[in-house]
Write a protein that holds these residues in place. Structure first.
Motif, PDB file in Angstrom:
ATOM      1  N   GLY A  35       0.789  -1.226   0.000  1.00  0.00           N
ATOM      2  CA  GLY A  35       0.000   0.000   0.000  1.00  0.00           C
ATOM      3  C   GLY A  35       0.819   1.272   0.000  1.00  0.00           C
ATOM      4  N   ARG A  36       2.062   1.197  -0.458  1.00  0.00           N
ATOM      5  CA  ARG A  36       2.947   2.361  -0.421  1.00  0.00           C
ATOM      6  C   ARG A  36       2.855   3.223  -1.686  1.00  0.00           C
ATOM      7  N   VAL A  37       2.157   2.718  -2.709  1.00  0.00           N
ATOM      8  CA  VAL A  37       2.124   3.403  -4.000  1.00  0.00           C
ATOM      9  C   VAL A  37       0.717   3.924  -4.276  1.00  0.00           C
ATOM     10  N   THR A  38       0.626   5.186  -4.688  1.00  0.00           N
ATOM     11  CA  THR A  38      -0.662   5.768  -5.059  1.00  0.00           C
ATOM     12  C   THR A  38      -0.608   6.280  -6.497  1.00  0.00           C
ATOM     13  N   LEU A  39      -1.786   6.334  -7.110  1.00  0.00           N
ATOM     14  CA  LEU A  39      -1.951   6.877  -8.452  1.00  0.00           C
ATOM     15  C   LEU A  39      -3.091   7.877  -8.396  1.00  0.00           C
TER      16      LEU A  39
END
Length: 245
Positions: A35-39
């Motif tokens: 869950g460390r990456v967002t878009l």
């Protein structure tokens, strides 16, 4: 007037992070799963989520993903180091040679086994690396090999013709004698493909043992006088000549 614009090229998010030189695809998938990456502010947990390659809406740990300049390096790999980021047996790796250098994520382009030495490339550009490693279009690799015997001309010709070993056909693009001593010889062997321990297995088929194996060139890029264990950046011309588009 109607202008037809191509939709942006999309790949899985993990692949996009790898292509952008952030980390390996495996590491990217792990970060995404955590869950460390967002878009566009949305947490993405699917490594295959379709994402534009040039998206400026990706963030890692809340920090927008900056575009990194491509890095292309050459290292004179010493004998005794393994070509991996971390070794489960605790052996020293080639990354020891980059200690103290602020390079970010870089990966080796191909491999040299622990007992081999010489020219090894690194980059944060997976597409550049893939073109070099391509067995059909990639550059030749040149090796100087110390053998425990003095091969006859017929044996050198047979190495070029190739032999079947372990279910594979192994051959050299060229093989020639460089110099001889009392009990051993140095050979120059050129490969146009890269199989696991190819030269050692090829020579073993002729009952010849490899005492030293040094990669001295990839394409037109020569190891030259680069000291053992040292590295340098490639020039733009060198990088382009190794991996033409």
């Amino acid at each position: 007037m109607v202008v037809n614009r191509r939709p942006p090229t999309k790949h899985g998010l993990a692949r996009v992070l790898s292509k952008r030189g952030v980390c390996s695809r495996t590491q990217a998938a792990q970060w995404i799963g955590e869950g460390r990456v967002t878009l566009s502010g949305r947490t993405i947990r699917d490594p295959e989520f379709p994402t534009p390659v040039d998206s400026d809406a990706i963030a890692i740990d809340g920090k927008p993903l900056a575009k990194r300049a491509p890095i292309h390096l050459m290292l004179n790999k010493p004998r005794g180091l393994v070509t991996t980021t971390a070794d489960e047996r605790g052996r020293d790796t080639v990354y020891r040679c980059f200690e103290g250098a602020d390079l970010g994520w870089i990966a080796p382009v191909g491999r040299l086994d622990k007992a081999s030495e010489g020219l090894l490339l690194f980059s944060n550009d997976p597409e550049w690396a893939a073109r070099i490693a391509d067995p059909q279009r990639g550059p030749d690799k040149t090796y100087h090999v110390q053998a425990n015997a003095m091969p006859e001309p017929a044996q050198l010709s047979a190495m070029i013709a190739g032999v079947d070993a372990g279910g594979e056909h192994l051959s050299a693009k060229s093989a020639r004698l460089l110099r001889t001593g009392e009990k051993n010889a140095w050979l120059e062997i050129v490969l146009d493909e890269g199989r696991n321990r190819q030269i050692r297995r090829l020579l073993a088929a002729f009952d010849i043992e490899v005492l030293r194996l040094v990669r001295v060139a990839i394409g037109d890029l020569a190891l030259g006088e680069l000291p053992k264990g040292q590295w340098r950046r490639l020039t733009a011309e060198e990088a382009a000549s190794l991996s033409p588009l």
